[in-house]
Scaffold this motif. Sequence first.
Motif, PDB file in Angstrom:
ATOM      1  N   CYS A 117      27.352  -0.808 -26.616  1.00 25.63           N
ATOM      2  CA  CYS A 117      27.655  -0.229 -25.305  1.00 25.63           C
ATOM      3  C   CYS A 117      26.426  -0.086 -24.412  1.00 25.63           C
ATOM      4  CB  CYS A 117      28.353   1.119 -25.473  1.00 25.63           C
ATOM      5  SG  CYS A 117      27.379   2.394 -26.304  1.00 25.63           S
ATOM      6  N   LYS A 179      39.331   3.286 -13.905  1.00 28.14           N
ATOM      7  CA  LYS A 179      39.025   2.272 -14.913  1.00 28.14           C
ATOM      8  C   LYS A 179      37.520   2.070 -15.061  1.00 28.14           C
ATOM      9  CE  LYS A 179      43.400  -0.207 -14.602  1.00 28.14           C
ATOM     10  NZ  LYS A 179      44.057  -1.531 -14.432  1.00 28.14           N
ATOM     11  N   HIS A 182      33.154  -1.425 -20.645  1.00 28.65           N
ATOM     12  CA  HIS A 182      32.240  -1.004 -21.709  1.00 28.65           C
ATOM     13  C   HIS A 182      32.345  -1.987 -22.861  1.00 28.65           C
ATOM     14  CE1 HIS A 182      35.517   1.144 -24.214  1.00 28.65           C
ATOM     15  NE2 HIS A 182      36.112   0.412 -23.300  1.00 28.65           N
ATOM     16  N   ALA A 184      33.282  -1.901 -26.512  1.00 23.96           N
ATOM     17  CA  ALA A 184      33.911  -1.042 -27.534  1.00 23.96           C
ATOM     18  C   ALA A 184      33.719  -1.637 -28.910  1.00 23.96           C
ATOM     19  CB  ALA A 184      35.393  -0.894 -27.232  1.00 23.96           C
ATOM     20  N   MET A 190      35.255  -4.905 -22.522  1.00 23.07           N
ATOM     21  CA  MET A 190      36.609  -4.874 -21.966  1.00 23.07           C
ATOM     22  C   MET A 190      36.718  -3.774 -20.916  1.00 23.07           C
ATOM     23  SD  MET A 190      38.730  -2.888 -24.966  1.00 23.07           S
ATOM     24  CE  MET A 190      38.341  -4.100 -26.223  1.00 23.07           C
ATOM     25  N   VAL A 191      37.825  -3.779 -20.209  1.00 20.48           N
ATOM     26  CA  VAL A 191      38.125  -2.747 -19.208  1.00 20.48           C
ATOM     27  C   VAL A 191      39.187  -1.825 -19.782  1.00 20.48           C
ATOM     28  CG1 VAL A 191      39.052  -2.275 -16.918  1.00 20.48           C
ATOM     29  CG2 VAL A 191      37.527  -4.229 -17.261  1.00 20.48           C
ATOM     30  N   ASN A 192      38.948  -0.529 -19.692  1.00 24.67           N
ATOM     31  CA  ASN A 192      39.910   0.475 -20.153  1.00 24.67           C
ATOM     32  C   ASN A 192      40.092   1.557 -19.085  1.00 24.67           C
ATOM     33  OD1 ASN A 192      38.729  -0.177 -23.343  1.00 24.67           O
ATOM     34  ND2 ASN A 192      40.924  -0.115 -22.976  1.00 24.67           N
ATOM     35  N   SER A 193      41.084   2.412 -19.316  1.00 25.95           N
ATOM     36  CA  SER A 193      41.373   3.495 -18.385  1.00 25.95           C
ATOM     37  C   SER A 193      40.892   4.833 -18.935  1.00 25.95           C
ATOM     38  CB  SER A 193      42.871   3.581 -18.109  1.00 25.95           C
ATOM     39  OG  SER A 193      43.183   4.724 -17.343  1.00 25.95           O
ATOM     40  N   SER A 196      43.664   6.967 -20.532  1.00 22.65           N
ATOM     41  CA  SER A 196      44.236   6.724 -21.856  1.00 22.65           C
ATOM     42  C   SER A 196      43.892   7.911 -22.753  1.00 22.65           C
ATOM     43  CB  SER A 196      43.686   5.429 -22.447  1.00 22.65           C
ATOM     44  OG  SER A 196      42.300   5.528 -22.689  1.00 22.65           O
ATOM     45  N   TYR A 198      42.747   8.404 -25.764  1.00 26.00           N
ATOM     46  CA  TYR A 198      41.477   8.443 -26.494  1.00 26.00           C
ATOM     47  C   TYR A 198      40.303   8.757 -25.571  1.00 26.00           C
ATOM     48  CZ  TYR A 198      37.535   6.979 -29.392  1.00 26.00           C
ATOM     49  OH  TYR A 198      36.345   6.951 -30.093  1.00 26.00           O
ATOM     50  N   TYR A 199      40.176   8.006 -24.487  1.00 23.62           N
ATOM     51  CA  TYR A 199      39.012   8.199 -23.613  1.00 23.62           C
ATOM     52  C   TYR A 199      39.122   9.475 -22.775  1.00 23.62           C
ATOM     53  CZ  TYR A 199      37.782   3.555 -25.121  1.00 23.62           C
ATOM     54  OH  TYR A 199      37.450   2.477 -25.911  1.00 23.62           O
TER      55      TYR A 199
END
Length: 211
Positions: A117, A179, A182, A184, A190-193, A196, A198-199
Amino acid sequence: MMKSYILSALALGSAFLSFFYEVQPTAATTYSEEAYNITPAEQFQEWTLEHNSSAALNDAPRERNLSYKDSLTYNYYSQSLGLKLDYTEDPKLLEAISDWIGTPYRSGGSTQRGTDCSGFVSKIYKQVYGITLTHSSRSMFNEVSRVAKTDLETGDLIFFRRGPGHPIYHVGIYLKDGKFVHSASNGGVMVNSLMSAYYKKYFYAAGRVDI
């Protein structure tokens, strides 16, 4: 006496002919004369209206004119990153991130063969902004100015930890609309929200690097 009759006849004939050959003012001429026959107050009012209209036009926000190529580029980034773009984003940042999407995770790595990361974040900042950040999420946290989650802007760093008293263990780059991008450990870059489960649970803080 005859002379008087002759003079009178000539005068009547001249008047009769002048009636047919007199040049009548046209509609355009009449309009022009009326246009200039205005009072000073009316002139000032007309100037004020024109001036205000011109100023409003100059102050109105202008849309960015994009070439066909630019539009295609933004559409590509929108699809590859899963973002709704308004075409004002930094294309250099979007390009750099897109090039790294799919890079596998590798602890201690910082290349497109594999990166963790902080390695990913430091590479992006060097490539896009020319800024050197340390290869450590904990150290990066000490290099930024704190930013509220509600005030996040594109390019801000976001940090994660597993609860109070635990150290920071992860960092990513905020994009927009909740969004972020990072590297992972379970999927690479990848792109995440942030919304979500977990984050949202492990989000700790956000910071801004002085660019």
